[in-house]
Enzyme design. Structure first.
Site, PDB file in Angstrom:
ATOM      1  N   ASP A   1       0.867  -1.182   0.000  1.00  0.00           N
ATOM      2  CA  ASP A   1       0.000   0.000   0.000  1.00  0.00           C
ATOM      3  C   ASP A   1       0.905   1.233   0.000  1.00  0.00           C
ATOM      4  OD1 ASP A   1      -1.564   2.209   0.847  1.00  0.00           O
ATOM      5  OD2 ASP A   1      -2.939   0.886   1.936  1.00  0.00           O
ATOM      6  N   ILE A   2       0.729   2.103  -0.960  1.00  0.00           N
ATOM      7  CA  ILE A   2       1.611   3.265  -1.092  1.00  0.00           C
ATOM      8  C   ILE A   2       1.578   4.143   0.164  1.00  0.00           C
ATOM      9  CG2 ILE A   2      -0.104   4.756  -2.250  1.00  0.00           C
ATOM     10  CD1 ILE A   2       3.483   4.573  -3.425  1.00  0.00           C
TER      11      ILE A   2
ATOM     12  N   ASN B   1      -5.499  13.971  -9.706  1.00  0.00           N
ATOM     13  CA  ASN B   1      -6.105  14.528 -10.927  1.00  0.00           C
ATOM     14  C   ASN B   1      -5.788  16.019 -10.923  1.00  0.00           C
ATOM     15  OD1 ASN B   1      -8.366  16.060  -9.622  1.00  0.00           O
ATOM     16  ND2 ASN B   1      -8.972  13.988  -9.019  1.00  0.00           N
TER      17      ASN B   1
ATOM     18  N   GLY C   1      -9.279   5.790  -5.427  1.00  0.00           N
ATOM     19  CA  GLY C   1      -8.029   5.044  -5.571  1.00  0.00           C
ATOM     20  C   GLY C   1      -6.931   5.534  -4.631  1.00  0.00           C
ATOM     21  N   VAL C   2      -5.713   5.654  -5.171  1.00  0.00           N
ATOM     22  CA  VAL C   2      -4.565   6.113  -4.396  1.00  0.00           C
ATOM     23  C   VAL C   2      -4.856   7.490  -3.795  1.00  0.00           C
ATOM     24  CG1 VAL C   2      -2.176   6.913  -4.593  1.00  0.00           C
ATOM     25  CG2 VAL C   2      -2.883   4.794  -5.731  1.00  0.00           C
ATOM     26  N   ASP C   3      -5.394   8.369  -4.606  1.00  0.00           N
ATOM     27  CA  ASP C   3      -5.689   9.745  -4.187  1.00  0.00           C
ATOM     28  C   ASP C   3      -6.604   9.757  -2.957  1.00  0.00           C
ATOM     29  OD1 ASP C   3      -5.493  12.485  -4.480  1.00  0.00           O
ATOM     30  OD2 ASP C   3      -6.895  12.609  -6.165  1.00  0.00           O
TER      31      ASP C   3
ATOM     32  N   SER D   1      -2.067   5.831 -13.447  1.00  0.00           N
ATOM     33  CA  SER D   1      -3.027   5.707 -14.571  1.00  0.00           C
ATOM     34  C   SER D   1      -3.602   4.308 -14.787  1.00  0.00           C
ATOM     35  CB  SER D   1      -2.422   6.187 -15.903  1.00  0.00           C
ATOM     36  OG  SER D   1      -2.303   7.601 -15.927  1.00  0.00           O
ATOM     37  N   THR D   2      -3.234   3.322 -13.942  1.00  0.00           N
ATOM     38  CA  THR D   2      -3.726   1.957 -14.212  1.00  0.00           C
ATOM     39  C   THR D   2      -5.029   1.601 -13.502  1.00  0.00           C
ATOM     40  OG1 THR D   2      -2.455   0.975 -12.389  1.00  0.00           O
ATOM     41  CG2 THR D   2      -1.372   1.107 -14.560  1.00  0.00           C
TER      42      THR D   2
ATOM     43  N   TYR E   1      -7.982   5.575 -14.456  1.00  0.00           N
ATOM     44  CA  TYR E   1      -7.604   6.058 -15.794  1.00  0.00           C
ATOM     45  C   TYR E   1      -7.348   4.942 -16.813  1.00  0.00           C
ATOM     46  CZ  TYR E   1      -7.364  10.895 -14.034  1.00  0.00           C
ATOM     47  OH  TYR E   1      -7.667  12.133 -13.507  1.00  0.00           O
TER      48      TYR E   1
END
Ligand code: AR6
Length: 176
Positions: A15-16, A29, A37-39, A127-128, A131
């Site tokens: 997990d980032i 974005n 997501g990550v954001d 982007s995966t 996006y």
């Protein structure tokens, strides 16, 4: 460039938001105001200090939004990292080649990390998700971008969220 001067690149599952590195990269974005997501995870776990800095960046430097392929840093708030580097990936297109923009997310983020003096930086697979970039293609572009980046950060970690992504990135970074 001598071997000892290259970045060390590792590809791991995880997990980032949990990475103990100087800087983590957020798949943001253009609005810089959050998303899924990550954001979503970065803002949820990092707390309101990140959003406050993002709002200030919108008001000062990026009134029209952060352009695709660019990167900008904020505090990491409550996260273990020191900084979050927000970058905006391109939405995948089957008819238009946007791979240079995806590569730019990686090289611009490294440039910002180096400017901060970061010695370690962790990337998600930009982007995966939302996006929709195909994983294997994104992995190939990412490996190429990180291996040829003009900027060196001593430790680069690519963090994949699931087994399929991890396998695709391992293949791209360590072809055999
Ligand atoms: N750690 C590591 N990887 C993750 C995590 C996590 N915590 N969560 C998801 N992933 P995405 P994008 C993986 O959608 O495609 C947002 O709404 C995920 O499985 O986060 O660049 C933004 O606000 C996928 O492989 O980013 C933008 O509007 C990868 O991270 C838009 O989504 C990227 O998925 C950006 O879309």
């Amino acid at each position: 460039m001598g071997t000892q001067e290259r970045s060390r690149i590792t590809v791991v599952g995880g997990d980032i938001t949990e990475q103990r590195v100087d800087a983590i990269v957020n798949a943001a974005n253009s609005s810089l105001l959050g998303g899924g997501g990550v954001d979503g995870a970065v803002h949820r776990k990092g707390g309101k200090a990140i959003l406050e800095e993002c709002r200030a960046l919108r008001a000062s430097r990026y009134g029209g939004g952060l352009p695709v392929g660019r990167a900008v840093a904020t505090t990491a708030g409550l996260l273990p990292a020191r900084w979050v580097i927000h970058t905006v990936g391109p939405v995948y297109s089957a008819t238009e080649d946007r791979s240079a923009l995806l590569a730019s997310c990686y090289t611009e983020s490294l440039r910002v990390a180096a400017e901060l003096g970061a010695e370690s930086v962790a990337f998600p697979a930009i982007s995966t998700g939302v996006y929709r970039w195909p994983m294997r293609d994104a992995a190939r572009i990412t490996a190429e971008a990180l291996h040829t980046a003009p900027v060196r950060v001593p430790l680069i970690r690519v963090v994949l969220f699931d087994d399929a992504a991890l396998a695709a990135f391992r293949d791209a970074f360590d072809p055999s």
